[in-house]
Design a protein around this motif. Structure first.
Motif, PDB file in Angstrom:
ATOM      1  N   PRO A 101       0.828  -1.213   0.000  1.00 47.42           N
ATOM      2  CA  PRO A 101       0.000   0.000   0.000  1.00 47.42           C
ATOM      3  C   PRO A 101       0.857   1.255   0.000  1.00 47.42           C
ATOM      4  O   PRO A 101       2.069   1.200   0.251  1.00 47.42           O
ATOM      5  CB  PRO A 101      -0.779  -0.128   1.311  1.00 47.42           C
ATOM      6  N   GLY A 102       0.195   2.373  -0.241  1.00 47.28           N
ATOM      7  CA  GLY A 102       0.908   3.648  -0.279  1.00 47.28           C
ATOM      8  C   GLY A 102       1.546   4.048   1.033  1.00 47.28           C
ATOM      9  O   GLY A 102       2.478   4.853   1.047  1.00 47.28           O
ATOM     10  N   VAL A 103       1.077   3.493   2.163  1.00 46.36           N
ATOM     11  CA  VAL A 103       1.643   3.850   3.465  1.00 46.36           C
ATOM     12  C   VAL A 103       2.967   3.142   3.755  1.00 46.36           C
ATOM     13  O   VAL A 103       3.619   3.415   4.759  1.00 46.36           O
ATOM     14  CB  VAL A 103       0.656   3.549   4.620  1.00 46.36           C
ATOM     15  N   THR A 104       3.360   2.215   2.889  1.00 46.25           N
ATOM     16  CA  THR A 104       4.615   1.496   3.113  1.00 46.25           C
ATOM     17  C   THR A 104       5.784   2.471   3.170  1.00 46.25           C
ATOM     18  O   THR A 104       5.894   3.372   2.339  1.00 46.25           O
ATOM     19  CB  THR A 104       4.850   0.470   1.988  1.00 46.25           C
ATOM     20  N   SER A 105       6.656   2.271   4.141  1.00 46.89           N
ATOM     21  CA  SER A 105       7.786   3.188   4.304  1.00 46.89           C
ATOM     22  C   SER A 105       8.768   3.027   3.153  1.00 46.89           C
ATOM     23  O   SER A 105       8.923   1.942   2.588  1.00 46.89           O
ATOM     24  CB  SER A 105       8.506   2.912   5.633  1.00 46.89           C
ATOM     25  N   PRO A 106       9.461   4.114   2.782  1.00 46.21           N
ATOM     26  CA  PRO A 106      10.477   4.026   1.721  1.00 46.21           C
ATOM     27  C   PRO A 106      11.551   2.987   2.025  1.00 46.21           C
ATOM     28  O   PRO A 106      12.053   2.331   1.110  1.00 46.21           O
ATOM     29  CB  PRO A 106      11.061   5.444   1.687  1.00 46.21           C
ATOM     30  N   ALA A 107      11.899   2.811   3.298  1.00 50.39           N
ATOM     31  CA  ALA A 107      12.926   1.830   3.663  1.00 50.39           C
ATOM     32  C   ALA A 107      12.492   0.425   3.278  1.00 50.39           C
ATOM     33  O   ALA A 107      13.297  -0.377   2.774  1.00 50.39           O
ATOM     34  CB  ALA A 107      13.205   1.898   5.163  1.00 50.39           C
ATOM     35  N   LYS A 108      11.229   0.116   3.506  1.00 49.28           N
ATOM     36  CA  LYS A 108      10.732  -1.232   3.192  1.00 49.28           C
ATOM     37  C   LYS A 108      10.581  -1.429   1.691  1.00 49.28           C
ATOM     38  O   LYS A 108      10.906  -2.494   1.159  1.00 49.28           O
ATOM     39  CB  LYS A 108       9.416  -1.473   3.928  1.00 49.28           C
ATOM     40  N   ALA A 109      10.093  -0.405   1.003  1.00 53.41           N
ATOM     41  CA  ALA A 109       9.957  -0.507  -0.448  1.00 53.41           C
ATOM     42  C   ALA A 109      11.316  -0.716  -1.106  1.00 53.41           C
ATOM     43  O   ALA A 109      11.468  -1.566  -2.007  1.00 53.41           O
ATOM     44  CB  ALA A 109       9.286   0.749  -0.994  1.00 53.41           C
TER      45      ALA A 109
END
Length: 312
Positions: A101-109
């Motif tokens: 989802p859009g709430v995923t943190s940049p670190a995880k993406a």
């Protein structure tokens, strides 16, 4: 025949995935370091697991116990499950598509991409990403690996219970953060009442708290600082009867409690924890869970995928 979530089946899975996962360390701290009454507390540092969270256990269990088609695997995730599936798929040479989802943190993406998986933004919340991943699975034939409501996922997360018991045979109480409930469900299935299992959830995402009150999984808000890891729409159907039988209670913490715990873990013992990873410790640090004098407490620090600490 349905997969049974038992100590025996968890032990079998533990033997299977052991070559692929880390035995994560335990750190004993004295709570005077955190300006609380002196008491030894054991931190199980599963934040040091491959892919940055406990999720690698369930990911490897799925890939090693199920038949993976040529189309590979697909998973929906707030971030950690996706990173774990991507990592396991990379290690085993399997194609992976991860919907977040859009709430995923940049670190995880970024971690998901770094493992070579195809990353797709599938809506605003986890439920949206899950629906998108299910459509992709139907069209492509890829094997769906559910983040928490899958027997193999529960079995894999249950191996952490086995590891904690081996590392800390004398504990009486274990604090565990909850999102969809795969982690606490697997751990509770391993211990089966031998230790007090306390669930910790954000006030703005009280999935298990509401389910226990209702007697079944029900919808809950999915907001707050830990929304990318502890905020599905509701807990899993598979874990709920296990939690109802073997989880002693659910404790709620605020976003400020979680931020304070993140900062304290870094400031005092140099442990990097994402919001969901620090939630269980937040219950202890804030006093929202106050142990009795005879309790020997362990806290699971379950994830570290964050950019909260920046290095010069």
């Amino acid at each position: 025949m349905p997969v049974q979530i038992t100590p025996e089946s968890i032990a079998g899975v533990e033997h299977l995935i052991r070559p692929h996962i880390r035995h994560t360390p335990v750190l004993r701290v004295d709570m005077t370091d955190f300006n609380l009454v002196s008491r030894p507390v054991d931190l199980k540092l599963e934040c040091l697991q491959h892919s940055g969270s406990f999720k690698a256990r369930g990911a490897f269990t799925n890939l090693l116990t199920r038949t993976v088609p040529e189309a590979g695997v697909v998973a929906a995730s707030g971030g950690n499950h996706g990173a774990a599936v991507a990592y396991a798929a990379m290690r085993l040479g399997v194609p992976a598509s991860i919907f977040v989802p859009g709430v995923t943190s940049p670190a995880k993406a970024e971690r998901i991409r770094s493992y070579g998986a195809r990353l797709v933004i599938g809506g605003d919340r986890y439920a949206d990403a899950l629906a998108a991943s299910e459509r992709f699975a139907e069209e492509s034939g890829a094997l769906t690996i559910h983040a928490f409501d899958q027997p193999e996922t529960l079995l894999g997360q249950g191996t952490l219970g086995a590891e904690i018991e081996a590392d800390l045979p004398g504990i009486t109480t274990l604090l565990v953060a909850v999102g969809g409930g795969g982690l606490i469900g697997g751990i509770a299935a391993w211990f089966r009442g031998k230790v007090k299992i306390v669930a910790v959830e954000p006030e703005r995402a009280p999935t298990l708290h509401r389910a226990l009150a209702a007697g079944e999984p029900v919808d809950a808000p999915a907001e707050g600082i830990a929304a990318d890891s502890l905020a599905p729409k509701r807990v899993g159907k598979l874990m709920f009867p296990i939690a109802a039988a073997f989880v002693e209670r659910s404790v709620l913490v605020t976003d400020d409690d979680i931020r304070t715990a993140q900062l304290a873990l870094w400031d005092k013992v140099r442990i990097v924890a994402e919001p969901g990873g620090a939630a269980a410790f937040a219950a202890l640090l804030s006093g929202r869970y106050s142990p009795g004098p005879d309790e020997r407490v362990a806290v699971l620090v379950c994830g570290a995928n964050t950019t909260a600490v920046k290095f010069d």
